[in-house]
Design a protein around this motif. Structure first.
Motif, mmCIF file in Angstrom:
data_model
loop_
_atom_site.group_PDB
_atom_site.id
_atom_site.type_symbol
_atom_site.label_atom_id
_atom_site.label_comp_id
_atom_site.label_asym_id
_atom_site.label_seq_id
_atom_site.Cartn_x
_atom_site.Cartn_y
_atom_site.Cartn_z
ATOM 1 N N LYS A 97 0.813 -1.291 -0.056
ATOM 2 C CA LYS A 97 0.046 0.002 -0.013
ATOM 3 C C LYS A 97 0.943 1.112 -0.187
ATOM 4 O O LYS A 97 2.003 1.206 0.529
ATOM 5 C CB LYS A 97 -1.070 -0.020 1.039
ATOM 6 C CG LYS A 97 -1.875 -1.129 1.224
ATOM 7 C CD LYS A 97 -2.889 -0.897 2.320
ATOM 8 C CE LYS A 97 -3.815 -1.970 2.528
ATOM 9 N NZ LYS A 97 -3.117 -3.017 3.392
ATOM 10 N N SER A 98 0.336 2.253 -0.585
ATOM 11 C CA SER A 98 1.304 3.575 -0.401
ATOM 12 C C SER A 98 1.428 4.064 0.704
ATOM 13 O O SER A 98 0.795 3.992 1.564
ATOM 14 C CB SER A 98 0.453 4.607 -1.534
ATOM 15 O OG SER A 98 -0.279 5.559 -0.471
ATOM 16 N N THR A 99 2.990 4.683 0.811
ATOM 17 C CA THR A 99 3.412 5.055 2.177
ATOM 18 C C THR A 99 2.643 6.174 2.559
ATOM 19 O O THR A 99 2.386 6.379 3.504
ATOM 20 C CB THR A 99 5.076 5.810 1.677
ATOM 21 O OG1 THR A 99 5.553 4.735 0.879
ATOM 22 C CG2 THR A 99 5.642 5.783 3.157
ATOM 23 N N GLU A 100 2.140 7.173 1.424
ATOM 24 C CA GLU A 100 1.361 8.339 2.144
ATOM 25 C C GLU A 100 -0.068 7.658 2.596
ATOM 26 O O GLU A 100 -0.516 8.367 3.864
ATOM 27 C CB GLU A 100 0.813 9.234 0.609
ATOM 28 C CG GLU A 100 1.947 10.228 0.214
ATOM 29 C CD GLU A 100 2.836 9.289 -0.867
ATOM 30 O OE1 GLU A 100 2.281 9.143 -2.038
ATOM 31 O OE2 GLU A 100 3.772 8.828 -0.547
ATOM 32 N N GLY A 138 -0.889 8.472 6.421
ATOM 33 C CA GLY A 138 -1.989 9.279 6.696
ATOM 34 C C GLY A 138 -2.930 8.554 7.931
ATOM 35 O O GLY A 138 -3.540 9.358 8.628
ATOM 36 N N ILE A 139 -2.819 7.530 8.052
ATOM 37 C CA ILE A 139 -3.626 6.423 9.047
ATOM 38 C C ILE A 139 -2.644 6.562 10.273
ATOM 39 O O ILE A 139 -3.224 6.591 11.372
ATOM 40 C CB ILE A 139 -3.896 5.178 8.657
ATOM 41 C CG1 ILE A 139 -4.932 5.460 7.554
ATOM 42 C CG2 ILE A 139 -4.482 4.373 9.807
ATOM 43 C CD1 ILE A 139 -4.945 3.645 6.986
ATOM 44 N N VAL A 140 -1.402 6.520 10.305
ATOM 45 C CA VAL A 140 -0.539 6.243 11.318
ATOM 46 C C VAL A 140 -0.171 7.725 12.069
ATOM 47 O O VAL A 140 -0.190 7.553 13.343
ATOM 48 C CB VAL A 140 0.927 5.323 10.743
ATOM 49 C CG1 VAL A 140 1.917 5.803 11.745
ATOM 50 C CG2 VAL A 140 0.504 4.071 10.495
ATOM 51 N N ASN A 141 -0.128 8.495 11.287
ATOM 52 C CA ASN A 141 0.291 9.998 11.967
ATOM 53 C C ASN A 141 -0.542 10.432 13.124
ATOM 54 O O ASN A 141 -0.020 10.608 14.099
ATOM 55 C CB ASN A 141 0.645 10.992 10.732
ATOM 56 C CG ASN A 141 1.792 10.894 10.117
ATOM 57 O OD1 ASN A 141 2.545 10.008 10.263
ATOM 58 N ND2 ASN A 141 2.212 12.002 9.254
ATOM 59 N N ALA A 152 1.203 1.273 19.898
ATOM 60 C CA ALA A 152 2.416 0.710 21.007
ATOM 61 C C ALA A 152 3.800 1.206 20.360
ATOM 62 O O ALA A 152 4.559 1.329 21.454
ATOM 63 C CB ALA A 152 2.481 -1.031 20.523
ATOM 64 N N VAL A 153 4.099 1.334 19.145
ATOM 65 C CA VAL A 153 5.367 1.999 18.663
ATOM 66 C C VAL A 153 5.271 3.485 19.469
ATOM 67 O O VAL A 153 6.308 3.836 20.030
ATOM 68 C CB VAL A 153 5.421 1.885 17.292
ATOM 69 C CG1 VAL A 153 6.727 2.707 16.743
ATOM 70 C CG2 VAL A 153 5.400 0.564 16.685
ATOM 71 N N ALA A 154 4.455 4.262 19.165
ATOM 72 C CA ALA A 154 4.234 5.588 19.732
ATOM 73 C C ALA A 154 4.530 5.692 21.196
ATOM 74 O O ALA A 154 5.116 6.395 21.691
ATOM 75 C CB ALA A 154 3.069 6.197 19.406
ATOM 76 N N ALA A 155 3.991 4.509 21.962
ATOM 77 C CA ALA A 155 4.041 4.437 23.382
ATOM 78 C C ALA A 155 5.319 4.380 23.914
ATOM 79 O O ALA A 155 5.877 5.104 24.722
ATOM 80 C CB ALA A 155 2.887 3.536 24.067
ATOM 81 N N PHE A 164 1.660 -0.867 9.012
ATOM 82 C CA PHE A 164 1.393 0.389 9.953
ATOM 83 C C PHE A 164 2.513 0.240 10.932
ATOM 84 O O PHE A 164 2.955 1.254 11.336
ATOM 85 C CB PHE A 164 0.132 0.090 10.657
ATOM 86 C CG PHE A 164 -1.128 0.013 9.515
ATOM 87 C CD1 PHE A 164 -1.591 0.968 8.958
ATOM 88 C CD2 PHE A 164 -1.674 -1.087 8.990
ATOM 89 C CE1 PHE A 164 -2.622 1.229 8.137
ATOM 90 C CE2 PHE A 164 -2.644 -1.230 8.128
ATOM 91 C CZ PHE A 164 -3.016 -0.074 7.536
ATOM 92 N N VAL A 165 2.928 -0.780 11.548
ATOM 93 C CA VAL A 165 3.830 -0.940 12.793
ATOM 94 C C VAL A 165 5.363 -0.381 11.976
ATOM 95 O O VAL A 165 5.919 0.632 12.459
ATOM 96 C CB VAL A 165 4.141 -2.276 13.052
ATOM 97 C CG1 VAL A 165 5.255 -2.346 13.937
ATOM 98 C CG2 VAL A 165 2.806 -2.803 13.833
#
Ligand code: HSO
Ligand code: ZN
Length: 412
Positions: free
Chosen positions: A34-37, A41-44, A163-166, A187-188
């Motif tokens: 899937k495109s990085t953008e 867009g979901i992850v940010n 989890a990564v953000a935490a 996503f991770v």
């Protein structure tokens, strides 16, 4: 050409002798992601929310994505509830055997301090120190493994970008880490890339990652059932997995024997539907010799490289790019996935060209030191002063010249 024509599970087949090099390259393309953008867009927003909202945001996403709505704290600390520690004895034994092999192999990777006297009186060293706080991402787990508990001070019950953000920023109950290791989905991976680029987080990652893959090189000596079983154990990981067979000088009959095995074994697997998806973008390449096979393999840079060859050990010298190599007919990938001792967190998607799999070095950073005697400074000082002069950095030059003058004045 279809991957699962008429319900038969079979890989597309190409002969290197009759396929142009551009077409061969195209055939060995990884399945597109899937495109990085789109992913970013979901992850940010998830990362931002966890960074600001801490535990509450982390738990909110866990309730939403994992449907673990009864969870009231993201962290699990020892002593663990007995219900989580109750495992069948055969599972405990399997974990213990695997753990001990992994420990043994990684403990042996510990390096001594490296010391070199580059010139008389000029001693340089390099030594390792552990990275203080490391966060390990264990993908897909609803189960808490005792082996994982042994390696971590506390367990964070969360997954995904949240989890990564935490771990990157810390929350009220999750401590901030200095490095995040471990594989995950797109996503991770996107979240790991994001936080490692954020100077506010001050966190590094092991490697970028993509879907898992295996490349098997087989010759006439290879057992068709073994070859098929190795291709399938990677194919059952996910529909985005890719499996490649490079067949050295196999006849039509020998190729059919592998294809028949692949179909037969695949149909008997509980995860046959996933296998079907993976096989759709998987290929067999027929080449004339080991040299040609290794050129293609090194260019593809597989996460796992399996050598089902008559003289497999001698071929290892030709391996330039691969995450982990499985040598000979008695070494299926699954032994490395679980219990042999090698690490199974490996570079995928061609990143084996520049990254290593997780190893002891992933948990340390290297510090260097230098220590000079007066004579050592006299020996190397001329070179230092000359280069400082070239760079027009006078303070650098004088740091040497004034010491040498001091030595001269004091007859040192
Ligand atoms: N083959 C996977 C690792 C794994 N296999 C875990 C089974 N469990 C890594 O590419
Ligand atoms: Zn596996």
């Amino acid at each position: 050409k279809a991957g699962t024509k008429d319900g038969r599970i079979t890989m597309r087949r190409y002969n290197a002798a009759t396929t142009s090099s551009e077409d061969l390259k195209a055939v060995l393309q990884r399945p597109s992601q899937k495109s990085t953008e789109m992913i970013m867009g979901i992850v940010n927003p998830i990362i931002k929310e966890v960074r600001i909202g801490g535990d509450k945001a982390l738990l909110g996403y866990t309730h939403k994505f994992e449907k673990a709505t009864s969870l009231t704290s993201p962290v699990l600390k020892a002593p663990y509830p007995q219900s989580l520690m109750d495992l069948p004895p055969e599972t405990i034994e399997a974990i213990d055997i695997s753990f001990e092999n992994i420990r043994k192999f990684h403990a042996a990777q510990k390096e001594e301090t490296l010391q070199v006297e580059t010139m008389p009186g000029v001693v340089c060293t390099r030594f390792a120190r552990p990275i203080e706080r490391v966060g390990l991402y264990v993908p897909g787990g609803t189960a808490v493994l005792p082996s994982t508990a042994l390696m971590l001070e506390s367990i964070v019950l969360a997954g995904g970008a949240q989890a990564v953000a935490a771990m990157a920023y810390g929350t009220e109950s999750v401590s901030k880490v200095d490095k995040i290791l471990g594989p995950g989905n797109q996503f991770v991976t996107a979240a790991k890339m994001y936080v490692s680029n954020d100077t506010n987080a001050g966190v590094s990652i092991d490697m970028p990652a993509g879907p898992s893959e295996v490349l098997v090189i087989a010759d006439k000596e290879a057992n068709p059932a073994f070859v098929a079983s190795d291709l399938l154990s990677q194919a059952e990981h996910g529909v985005d997995s890719q499996v490649i067979l490079i067949a050295i000088d196999l006849s039509e009959k020998e190729l059919l024997a592998i294809e028949d095995e692949l179909h037969k074994q695949a149909m008997a697997l509980p995860r046959v539907d996933i296998v079907r998806g993976a096989i759709e973008h998987s290929v067999t390449l027929v080449v004339k010799d080991i040299k040609e096979a290794m050129e293609l393999s090194n260019d593809y840079a597989p996460e796992h490289l399996i050598l089902q060859l008559k003289d497999a050990p001698s071929v290892v010298a030709l391996v330039e790019n691969a995450g982990s190599v499985f040598i000979g007919q008695w070494t299926p990938e699954s032994v490395g996935d679980y219990s042999a001792g090698v690490n199974h967190s490996l570079p995928t998607y061609g990143y084996a060209k520049q990254y290593s799999g997780v190893n002891l070095g992933s948990y340390v950073k290297h510090i260097t030191s230098s220590q000079l005697t007066a004579q050592g400074l006299r020996n190397v000082g001329g070179a230092v002063m000359q280069l400082a002069k070239v760079e027009e950095l006078e303070a650098h030059r004088r740091a040497v010249s004034l010491r040498i003058k001091y030595m001269d004045d004091n007859e040192l």
